[in-house]
Design an enzyme around this catalytic site. Structure first.
Site, PDB file in Angstrom:
ATOM      1  N   ARG A   1      38.655  38.796  44.093  1.00 35.82           N
ATOM      2  CA  ARG A   1      39.759  38.985  43.992  1.00 35.82           C
ATOM      3  C   ARG A   1      40.886  40.418  43.769  1.00 35.82           C
ATOM      4  O   ARG A   1      40.051  40.678  42.536  1.00 35.82           O
ATOM      5  CB  ARG A   1      40.893  37.804  43.967  1.00 35.82           C
ATOM      6  CG  ARG A   1      40.772  37.046  44.852  1.00 35.82           C
ATOM      7  CD  ARG A   1      40.745  35.821  44.580  1.00 35.82           C
ATOM      8  NE  ARG A   1      41.525  33.997  45.403  1.00 35.82           N
ATOM      9  CZ  ARG A   1      39.666  33.472  45.976  1.00 35.82           C
ATOM     10  NH1 ARG A   1      38.947  34.257  45.773  1.00 35.82           N
ATOM     11  NH2 ARG A   1      40.381  32.786  47.082  1.00 35.82           N
TER      12      ARG A   1
ATOM     13  N   HIS B   1      38.702  41.516  48.891  1.00 37.72           N
ATOM     14  CA  HIS B   1      37.340  41.718  49.748  1.00 37.72           C
ATOM     15  C   HIS B   1      37.758  43.251  50.138  1.00 37.72           C
ATOM     16  O   HIS B   1      37.591  44.076  51.102  1.00 37.72           O
ATOM     17  CB  HIS B   1      37.090  41.212  50.537  1.00 37.72           C
ATOM     18  CG  HIS B   1      36.780  40.041  50.475  1.00 37.72           C
ATOM     19  ND1 HIS B   1      35.502  39.387  49.534  1.00 37.72           N
ATOM     20  CD2 HIS B   1      35.844  38.601  51.327  1.00 37.72           C
ATOM     21  CE1 HIS B   1      35.137  38.520  49.034  1.00 37.72           C
ATOM     22  NE2 HIS B   1      35.719  37.464  51.018  1.00 37.72           N
TER      23      HIS B   1
ATOM     24  N   HIS C   1      27.807  38.434  52.505  1.00 36.25           N
ATOM     25  CA  HIS C   1      28.764  37.526  53.062  1.00 36.25           C
ATOM     26  C   HIS C   1      28.881  36.743  53.513  1.00 36.25           C
ATOM     27  O   HIS C   1      29.394  35.237  54.719  1.00 36.25           O
ATOM     28  CB  HIS C   1      30.750  37.416  53.010  1.00 36.25           C
ATOM     29  CG  HIS C   1      31.921  37.050  52.347  1.00 36.25           C
ATOM     30  ND1 HIS C   1      31.343  34.864  52.767  1.00 36.25           N
ATOM     31  CD2 HIS C   1      32.768  36.685  51.685  1.00 36.25           C
ATOM     32  CE1 HIS C   1      32.488  34.898  52.363  1.00 36.25           C
ATOM     33  NE2 HIS C   1      33.302  35.882  51.790  1.00 36.25           N
TER      34      HIS C   1
ATOM     35  N   ASP D   1      35.464  27.827  45.779  1.00 36.07           N
ATOM     36  CA  ASP D   1      35.622  29.065  45.707  1.00 36.07           C
ATOM     37  C   ASP D   1      35.817  29.245  44.280  1.00 36.07           C
ATOM     38  O   ASP D   1      36.731  30.228  43.971  1.00 36.07           O
ATOM     39  CB  ASP D   1      37.190  28.772  46.817  1.00 36.07           C
ATOM     40  CG  ASP D   1      36.970  30.201  46.948  1.00 36.07           C
ATOM     41  OD1 ASP D   1      36.388  30.906  47.410  1.00 36.07           O
ATOM     42  OD2 ASP D   1      38.125  30.516  47.633  1.00 36.07           O
TER      43      ASP D   1
ATOM     44  N   GLU E   1      28.005  34.351  47.290  1.00 33.42           N
ATOM     45  CA  GLU E   1      28.177  35.997  46.966  1.00 33.42           C
ATOM     46  C   GLU E   1      27.559  36.594  45.083  1.00 33.42           C
ATOM     47  O   GLU E   1      28.386  36.119  44.803  1.00 33.42           O
ATOM     48  CB  GLU E   1      30.005  36.252  47.258  1.00 33.42           C
ATOM     49  CG  GLU E   1      29.985  35.519  48.742  1.00 33.42           C
ATOM     50  CD  GLU E   1      30.986  35.362  48.876  1.00 33.42           C
ATOM     51  OE1 GLU E   1      32.271  36.536  48.620  1.00 33.42           O
ATOM     52  OE2 GLU E   1      31.614  34.371  48.750  1.00 33.42           O
TER      53      GLU E   1
END
Length: 351
Positions: A82, A107, A177, A249, A315
């Site tokens: 972000r 992204h 990803h 997340d 990631e």
């Protein structure tokens, strides 16, 4: 070792997508597609020597560019994760980006993931993908080239070597990803997988999961994976950095020195015996368990579905929104005509 090129399918405009499959001496393989330079399949053995595909994805190209399906296996650039308010500054100059997720950029806007990459080299054990982005494309400065070399070894190690060149000072935060499910099964979530992350802190976030610039301690909270335990043990436990019903997340701040290449995380599936160790030279790793994916209805490979908590993304990255905290988060600018490099490895084994 061998590399085989095959035709994967067509995009909506008729453009063809190719697969490059590297197979090692044991029969393990990885299939890489020209769409998004992505990992389409990765077949490794369980403790009984049975090979299964351990990444989520699709049987045709078009679902890969559906933004609601979560960037399955795709390379991400120019800047992963972000960026607040879809803008940032370098040396007092403001750059405005696509606001493709609420009011922020996710992204890099998605262009690198949703377009075709060039294959510039292929050997018995490696494939090299390249993507060029002209100056100010999607608002980012610099004529920018990202090259990613995938190497798959006889020891079932998938190595990703990223290299960036730009003719202007700019930013880069490339990642892959892929969503892993080490069971190899077509059903079931990753909640029974065991996970360890080598981190003591995470980036604190606001209600939109955008970093505040502060770090939070994870010890003795539901975020704590300092010792390996099941992902599902505490995934739905209330916590300030977790959105209800979504689960993990979050960016973890890795416990290592600078750009040291070190183990970041270990993922283990008890039933199959498959284990994945993630190594990187970057300071952070995003743990995402697919909580934003639909709970039913999405396509997948064969009778499998790409749905809620079916896979885990690990990631490797600079911290999210580092462009707004370059002095307090570990971060590096890409300097003109000077190569920026980073390496991540996914090491597969059995226990």
């Amino acid at each position: 070792m061998s590399v085989k090129k095959t035709f994967f399918g067509k995009m909506a405009d008729g453009t063809g997508v190719d697969l490059y499959t590297i197979t090692n001496k044991s029969g393990a393989s990885v299939s890489l597609m020209t769409l998004g330079g992505g990992i389409q399949s990765l077949r490794v053995p369980d403790r009984n020597g049975v090979f299964s595909d351990v990444v989520l994805g699709f049987d045709e190209p078009q679902p890969y560019i559906n933004g609601d399906l979560g960037f399955q296996g795709l390379l991400v650039g120019r800047f992963a994760n972000r960026i607040r308010d879809a803008k940032f500054q370098i040396d007092g100059v403001e750059y405005r980006l696509p606001a493709n997720q609420g009011t922020w950029t996710l992204h890099g806007g998605g262009r690198f993931s949703y377009t075709l990459w060039d294959v510039v080299d292929a050997s018995e054990s490696s494939v090299v993908f390249k993507k060029f982005s002209p100056d100010m494309e999607d608002g980012f400065p610099g004529n920018f080239t990202l090259t990613v070399k995938y190497t798959f070894t006889d020891d079932n190690v998938l190595r990703l070597e990223y290299s960036v060149l730009s003719d202007k000072k700019t930013v880069a935060n490339p990642t892959n990803h892929a969503y892993f499910n080490l069971s190899g099964k077509s059903v079931g979530t990753i909640e029974n997988h065991f996970l360890k992350i080598n981190a003591d802190s995470f980036t604190e976030t606001d209600e939109s999961q955008l970093p505040t610039g502060k770090l939070g301690e994870i010890k003795n909270t539901m975020m704590d994976f300092g010792k390996m335990h099941r992902i599902g043990d505490r995934i739905d436990e209330p916590f300030r950095a977790i959105i209800d019903g979504i689960g993990y997340d979050n960016n973890y701040c890795l416990r290592k020195s600078g750009r040291e290449f070190a183990e970041a995380a270990v993922l283990y599936d008890e039933e199959s015996g498959r284990q994945l160790e993630v190594y990187t030279d970057l300071p952070g790793i995003q743990l995402y368990c697919g909580g934003w994916l639909a709970k039913s209805g999405n396509p997948g490979k064969g009778d499998s579905k790409v749905t809620f908590r079916r896979g885990i993304a690990l990631e490797t990255q600079f911290y999210p929104d580092s462009v707004h905290f370059p002095d307090s988060f570990p971060f590096e600018y890409v300097m003109p005509n000077k190569a920026f490099k980073t390496v991540t490895e996914f090491r597969f084994s059995v226990k």
